[in-house]
Write a protein that holds these residues in place. Structure first.
Motif, short mmCIF file in Angstrom:
data_model
loop_
_atom_site.label_atom_id
_atom_site.label_comp_id
_atom_site.label_asym_id
_atom_site.label_seq_id
_atom_site.Cartn_x
_atom_site.Cartn_y
_atom_site.Cartn_z
N ASP A 1 0.80 -1.23 0.00
CA ASP A 1 0.00 0.00 0.00
C ASP A 1 0.83 1.28 0.00
O ASP A 1 0.30 2.36 -0.24
CB ASP A 1 -1.00 0.00 1.15
N TYR A 2 2.12 1.20 0.23
CA TYR A 2 2.95 2.41 0.23
C TYR A 2 3.60 2.70 -1.13
O TYR A 2 4.24 3.71 -1.30
CB TYR A 2 4.01 2.36 1.33
N THR B 1 2.05 3.11 -9.50
CA THR B 1 1.16 1.98 -9.75
C THR B 1 0.44 2.07 -11.10
O THR B 1 -0.30 1.15 -11.44
CB THR B 1 0.10 1.88 -8.63
N LEU B 2 0.68 3.13 -11.87
CA LEU B 2 -0.05 3.32 -13.12
C LEU B 2 0.23 2.23 -14.16
O LEU B 2 -0.59 1.97 -15.02
CB LEU B 2 0.27 4.69 -13.72
N GLU B 3 1.41 1.60 -14.09
CA GLU B 3 1.76 0.59 -15.09
C GLU B 3 1.43 -0.82 -14.63
O GLU B 3 1.88 -1.80 -15.24
CB GLU B 3 3.25 0.69 -15.43
N GLY B 4 0.67 -0.95 -13.57
CA GLY B 4 0.24 -2.27 -13.11
C GLY B 4 0.86 -2.67 -11.79
O GLY B 4 1.87 -2.11 -11.38
N PRO B 5 0.27 -3.64 -11.13
CA PRO B 5 0.71 -4.03 -9.79
C PRO B 5 2.08 -4.72 -9.78
O PRO B 5 2.72 -4.79 -8.73
CB PRO B 5 -0.37 -4.98 -9.30
N ASP C 1 4.71 -3.71 -11.66
CA ASP C 1 5.76 -2.81 -12.14
C ASP C 1 6.69 -2.32 -11.04
O ASP C 1 7.90 -2.45 -11.14
CB ASP C 1 5.15 -1.62 -12.89
N MET C 2 6.17 -1.76 -9.97
CA MET C 2 7.04 -1.24 -8.91
C MET C 2 7.83 -2.36 -8.25
O MET C 2 9.04 -2.22 -8.03
CB MET C 2 6.25 -0.42 -7.89
N PRO C 3 7.22 -3.51 -7.93
CA PRO C 3 8.02 -4.61 -7.42
C PRO C 3 9.14 -5.02 -8.39
O PRO C 3 10.25 -5.36 -7.96
CB PRO C 3 7.02 -5.75 -7.21
N ALA C 4 8.87 -4.95 -9.69
CA ALA C 4 9.88 -5.29 -10.69
C ALA C 4 11.07 -4.32 -10.63
O ALA C 4 12.22 -4.73 -10.74
CB ALA C 4 9.27 -5.28 -12.09
N HIS C 5 10.79 -3.03 -10.42
CA HIS C 5 11.87 -2.05 -10.29
C HIS C 5 12.72 -2.34 -9.05
O HIS C 5 13.95 -2.24 -9.08
CB HIS C 5 11.32 -0.63 -10.21
N VAL C 6 12.08 -2.69 -7.95
CA VAL C 6 12.80 -2.99 -6.72
C VAL C 6 13.69 -4.22 -6.92
O VAL C 6 14.88 -4.22 -6.57
CB VAL C 6 11.83 -3.19 -5.53
N MET C 7 13.14 -5.27 -7.52
CA MET C 7 13.92 -6.48 -7.75
C MET C 7 15.11 -6.22 -8.68
O MET C 7 16.21 -6.74 -8.45
CB MET C 7 13.03 -7.58 -8.34
#
Length: 142
Positions: A76-77, A81-85, A87-93
């Motif tokens: 939730d933080y 999120t505009l490119e899908g759920p 996307d941000m986890p992919a950047h972190v990984m």
């Protein structure tokens, strides 16, 4: 000697994929290099390159399971999120694992350990094709 080329890796599903052979096949001048370095740079921010087990595919499965648990979707933080759920986890990984590798070259081959291979970490469900710049620098065997 210096050689540089760009390779396009075909789209793959989310997970870790052994790409050593594909990269080696596309690297001009590798066979002629007696001693040197090859630098691999993935031109994306939602995938990664890493060096790991090249034999048992269960290792790639387990790494994917671990990374999905370490950086799950739907936190939730996350604001991006505009490119899908996924996307941000992919950047972190990608930041955790990295998008570059520098490997030794010896006698026309990558100087890898017996069980080492180059993995592409695809961290998006539909990441698409991926581009890698490969730069070889070394002493020509001729």
């Amino acid at each position: 000697m210096w050689h540089q080329d760009e390779i396009h890796l075909s789209a793959r599903p989310r997970g870790f994929h052994l790409v050593t052979h594909e990269l080696v096949e596309a690297l001009p001048g590798l066979e002629a290099c007696e001693m040197g370095l090859v630098h691999l740079q993935l031109l994306h921010t939602s995938a990664s390159l890493t060096l790991n087990e090249n034999s048992d595919p269960d290792v790639r499965h387990d790494m994917d399971a671990f990374m999905r648990r370490l950086v799950p979707e739907g936190l939730d933080y996350f604001r991006h999120t505009l490119e899908g759920p996924d996307d941000m986890p992919a950047h972190v990984m990608a930041s955790l694992l990295g998008t570059q590798l520098t490997l030794a070259v010896r006698d026309g081959r990558l100087a890898l350990g017996t069980w080492q291979g180059i993995w592409l970490g695809e961290h998006r469900e539909y990441g698409g094709s991926r581009r890698v710049i490969m730069t070889l620098n070394g002493r020509d065997s001729a």
